[in-house]
Design a protein around this motif. Structure first.
Motif, PDB file in Angstrom:
ATOM      1  N   VAL A 188      -1.027 -11.908  -0.583  1.00  0.00           N
ATOM      2  CA  VAL A 188      -0.802 -10.990  -1.707  1.00  0.00           C
ATOM      3  C   VAL A 188       0.192  -9.873  -1.413  1.00  0.00           C
ATOM      4  O   VAL A 188       0.604  -9.179  -2.328  1.00  0.00           O
ATOM      5  N   GLY A 189       0.589  -9.701  -0.162  1.00  0.00           N
ATOM      6  CA  GLY A 189       1.607  -8.698   0.099  1.00  0.00           C
ATOM      7  C   GLY A 189       1.363  -7.903   1.355  1.00  0.00           C
ATOM      8  O   GLY A 189       0.403  -8.127   2.093  1.00  0.00           O
ATOM      9  N   LYS A 190       2.277  -6.939   1.557  1.00  0.00           N
ATOM     10  CA  LYS A 190       2.265  -6.131   2.770  1.00  0.00           C
ATOM     11  C   LYS A 190       2.225  -4.657   2.391  1.00  0.00           C
ATOM     12  O   LYS A 190       2.878  -4.232   1.448  1.00  0.00           O
ATOM     13  N   SER A 191       1.429  -3.899   3.146  1.00  0.00           N
ATOM     14  CA  SER A 191       1.464  -2.444   2.984  1.00  0.00           C
ATOM     15  C   SER A 191       1.981  -1.865   4.294  1.00  0.00           C
ATOM     16  O   SER A 191       1.850  -2.478   5.359  1.00  0.00           O
ATOM     17  N   GLU A 192       2.595  -0.698   4.194  1.00  0.00           N
ATOM     18  CA  GLU A 192       3.164  -0.048   5.368  1.00  0.00           C
ATOM     19  C   GLU A 192       2.769   1.420   5.357  1.00  0.00           C
ATOM     20  O   GLU A 192       2.749   2.042   4.299  1.00  0.00           O
TER      21      GLU A 192
END
Length: 150
Positions: free
Chosen positions: A66-70
């Motif tokens: 579902v995606g990447k957080s930083e």
């Protein structure tokens, strides 16, 4: 600066989302999604499944990325620049048991609006929204739980 990579899951069972409550030395740390550090030689998907199992006791299958957080945070010695890769995951039951060694004092499955308001970090709220939208789309097409996805 230290670069770190973790993987985690938005774990859903019967429409409810699995959260963990962290409390370190009787200090409120907040509700979070399960995630942890990638070990050497480990694929991101393997990390996500392992960390969910270790931190929550829940057996879960990956449905999709579902995606990447930083984000960055300070330690006494350095600044850590962290990437977290998130997966939509399906649990096989409502079972969960928080990992005390990591200072998780509670865990449980919550309705979307409850989970959203409980989560401490904005980036995890954003990932939750994305993952839950994917879940609803799959459910609408009768594909949630379909073997095609895991």
């Amino acid at each position: 600066m230290i670069e770190a990579t973790s993987c985690g899951g938005v774990v859903i069972f019967r429409g409810k989302i699995l959260l963990l409550y962290k409390n370190y030395k009787n200090r409120y740390e907040g509700w979070v999604l399960p995630k942890g550090t990638v070990e050497e030689g480990e694929e991101y998907k393997e990390t996500a499944v392992r960390e969910v199992l270790e931190e929550t006791g829940a057996k879960a299958s990956i449905i999709k990325y579902v995606g990447k957080s930083e984000y960055t945070f300070n330690t006494p010695d350095d600044v850590v620049d962290k990437d977290v890769h998130w997966y939509l995951m399906m649990a096989d039951s409502y079972y969960s048991k928080p990992q005390r060694e990591e200072y998780f004092m509670d865990s449980g499955y919550y309705k979307f609006h409850e989970a959203y308001h409980l989560l401490k970090f904005a980036n995890e709220k954003e990932i939750l929204e994305r993952a839950y939208d994917e879940y609803l789309a799959l459910k609408k097409e009768n594909l949630w739980g379909c073997k095609k996805y895991y």
